[in-house]
Write an enzyme that holds these catalytic residues in place. Sequence first.
Site, PDB file in Angstrom:
ATOM      1  N   HIS A   1      -1.464  -5.588  -3.755  1.00  0.00           N
ATOM      2  CA  HIS A   1      -0.847  -4.350  -4.243  1.00  0.00           C
ATOM      3  C   HIS A   1      -1.089  -3.162  -3.316  1.00  0.00           C
ATOM      4  O   HIS A   1      -0.238  -2.270  -3.239  1.00  0.00           O
ATOM      5  CB  HIS A   1      -1.390  -4.033  -5.638  1.00  0.00           C
ATOM      6  CG  HIS A   1      -0.770  -2.823  -6.269  1.00  0.00           C
ATOM      7  ND1 HIS A   1       0.549  -2.784  -6.674  1.00  0.00           N
ATOM      8  CD2 HIS A   1      -1.291  -1.587  -6.571  1.00  0.00           C
ATOM      9  CE1 HIS A   1       0.826  -1.595  -7.193  1.00  0.00           C
ATOM     10  NE2 HIS A   1      -0.271  -0.854  -7.138  1.00  0.00           N
TER      11      HIS A   1
ATOM     12  N   SER B   1       3.222   2.681  -5.417  1.00  0.00           N
ATOM     13  CA  SER B   1       2.837   2.455  -6.812  1.00  0.00           C
ATOM     14  C   SER B   1       3.261   3.635  -7.683  1.00  0.00           C
ATOM     15  O   SER B   1       4.451   3.891  -7.851  1.00  0.00           O
ATOM     16  CB  SER B   1       1.327   2.191  -6.883  1.00  0.00           C
ATOM     17  OG  SER B   1       0.943   1.744  -8.154  1.00  0.00           O
TER      18      SER B   1
ATOM     19  N   ASP C   1       1.348  -9.515  -5.330  1.00  0.00           N
ATOM     20  CA  ASP C   1       0.972  -8.284  -6.020  1.00  0.00           C
ATOM     21  C   ASP C   1       0.618  -8.626  -7.462  1.00  0.00           C
ATOM     22  O   ASP C   1       1.481  -9.053  -8.248  1.00  0.00           O
ATOM     23  CB  ASP C   1       2.127  -7.287  -5.978  1.00  0.00           C
ATOM     24  CG  ASP C   1       1.702  -5.898  -6.423  1.00  0.00           C
ATOM     25  OD1 ASP C   1       0.757  -5.790  -7.226  1.00  0.00           O
ATOM     26  OD2 ASP C   1       2.323  -4.911  -5.964  1.00  0.00           O
TER      27      ASP C   1
END
Length: 533
Positions: free
Chosen positions: A512, A386, A474
Site C-alpha cells: 500500500h 490513499s 495492497d
Amino acid sequence: MLSTVNKRRLLPGKRRLRKLGPPSRSHEDERGPAGQVGAGSTCALGVAPRGRPRLGAGPPCSGRAIGPPARAGVAGGSGPARALPAAAFGQLRCTGPERKEHEAAGRAGGGGGRLPGQGQRRPRRTGRGGGRQGPAAGGRVSRPPVQASALPSPPVRFGDASAAGRRELSLLGRGAQWVEPGLAEGGSGRSRSARGPAYLAGGLLGYLPNLKIKRLLVNLFILYASFPFMVRLFPSLLRKFVYLNFLSYPFGVDFQKPELYVNHTTNFYLTSEPGITFGIWHALPDTRWKEAEGKDRSWHEEALADDNPIIIYLHGNGGNRATGHRVRFTQSMSDGGFHVLAVDYRGYADSTGQPSETGFTTDILYLYHWVKARSGNSTVIFWGHSLGTGISTNVARALKEKEGVIVDAVVLEAPYTNMRDAAATIPVTKIYRKFPGFDYLILDTMALAGMYFRNDKNVQVMSSPILILHSEDDCMIPISQGEKLYEIAHNASQKKETIQFIPFPTSKGFGHDHISSNPELPTILKNFLQSVK
C-alpha cells in the site's frame, strides 16, 4: 517411643480433622503400593487391599481411612522426605462391618481390643519402686513406633489433580516430592516441590490465571460490542480513527530543518484561513541544487517558474511529511527533475486546526493558487496517495466547477472509489463486517462525520488526465477498487487515452505504501505527461 511433641505432630487435632475432612477414596482407589502414604493401603491392623496382609493379620478391609496422615519426615529426622505407614499415623481407623473382626483380632493378639492406631493405655505402676509392669505381670506392651526413615518415599503422580490427590499433598507438607509421570517407572520425569506445582496443577495459583484470562476476554468482548455504538453516538471519534492525525510519526521531527531528510529542501508555511497555518516542504529538482546553495526563500519561490514540472504531494492518513515512504517519494521525484511540494494538512504535524474534508479542500485550493501565481507555464500535478486521492479529486473538481480551471494532471496512487467503500474493505473493519447493523453503525456514520471523499463521482466531472497506480498486493485498499475507479473515469472521459491505469505485480512487493520506492516512478510520470499533451 515418640516424644510428646512428635505425637502432637503425628496426631493433628480434631479441629484440623473436621476442617480438612476425610479423603474421598477407599483403599482400593488410592494410588501407590500398599502401606505407602497417600495410598491408604493399610488399615489400622496393617491389612493391605486385595487381601495382601501387612504388619499384622486380619481379613481384607474395604473400609475407608479416616483422618490426615502426619507430616513426612517428622519421626525420621532431617533426612529426605519419607512416608509413614497407616499403622503409625494414629488417626487411621477402619469403618464398616470389618471393624468388629479387627477388634476381635486385636484382642486375640493381646491388644485388649484396641486398634493399634487408637493409641495405647498407660500401664499401671506397681510396687514401691514405681516400676512398670512387664509382659509377665499381665501389663500391656506398647508397640514401638515405625521409623519413617526406614520406609520408601512414595511417588505422587503429577498427572493426578483430583481433590483427594491435592488434599494428600497438602497434608504431606513441604517435604513431599511431586513426581511427573514416567519417574516411578524409570522415566525421565522431574521432581519438584509439591507446594508450587500442586497449586499450578489445579490449585489456587492455577485458577487465578484462568480467571484473569476470562476477565480479559469479557472486557475485550464488551469493548468490541460497544465500539460501533460509540462511533454512532460520537461521529467525531470516527474521524480520529480515519485521519489518524494524532499519530504524527516519526516523532520529534524538526520541520525547520528538512535538509536532514531531503537534499536542497526548504520549509515554509501558508495561511489559508484565519488561524489555519499548514506546513510545506519544497524540494528542488536535482538540476538546481548547485544554484540553490546559500539562496533565501524568495529564490526558491522564483525557481518554480523554471519549466520543471511541479508536484503537489498529498499524503495519506497518519504520520507527517517526514514519514519514511513520503521522504523517499520526495527524494526520488526530486532526483527525476521535479519540484515537489509535500504538504501537511491542517491538524497534521506542525499545522494548526482540526482535520476535515472541507478544510483539506480549502487548504489545497489555496496552495494551488499560490503555486500557479509563481509557476508561470510550468506543469502543476496533483499526486494523491490513499486518503490524499480523495483530496486531489475534490480540489480538481472544485476548480473546474467553480472556476473553470482544469488541472494539468492528476495521479492517484492506491485510490478507493469512496470513503464508504474504503471503510468496508480495510482490514481494521473486518472484525465488524458480520456485526449486526455494521452498515448503519459504522458505514453510514461516515456521512454523519462529514467524510465522503467521492472519487467515483469526482472523476466523472473532471476533465484532467488521470493516471492510476495500484499494487496487486495492497492489503489496505484492494486493487479492485482502483480498477473500478479506472473504469468509471474511462467511461466518463471524452478523451479515453488520457485515462491510464498501471498495476504493479505482487512480486514487486510494493503493497500500500511503497510504490514510491519504485526507481522507475519518475520515468513513468514523464511518459504519461508526454502521452497526454
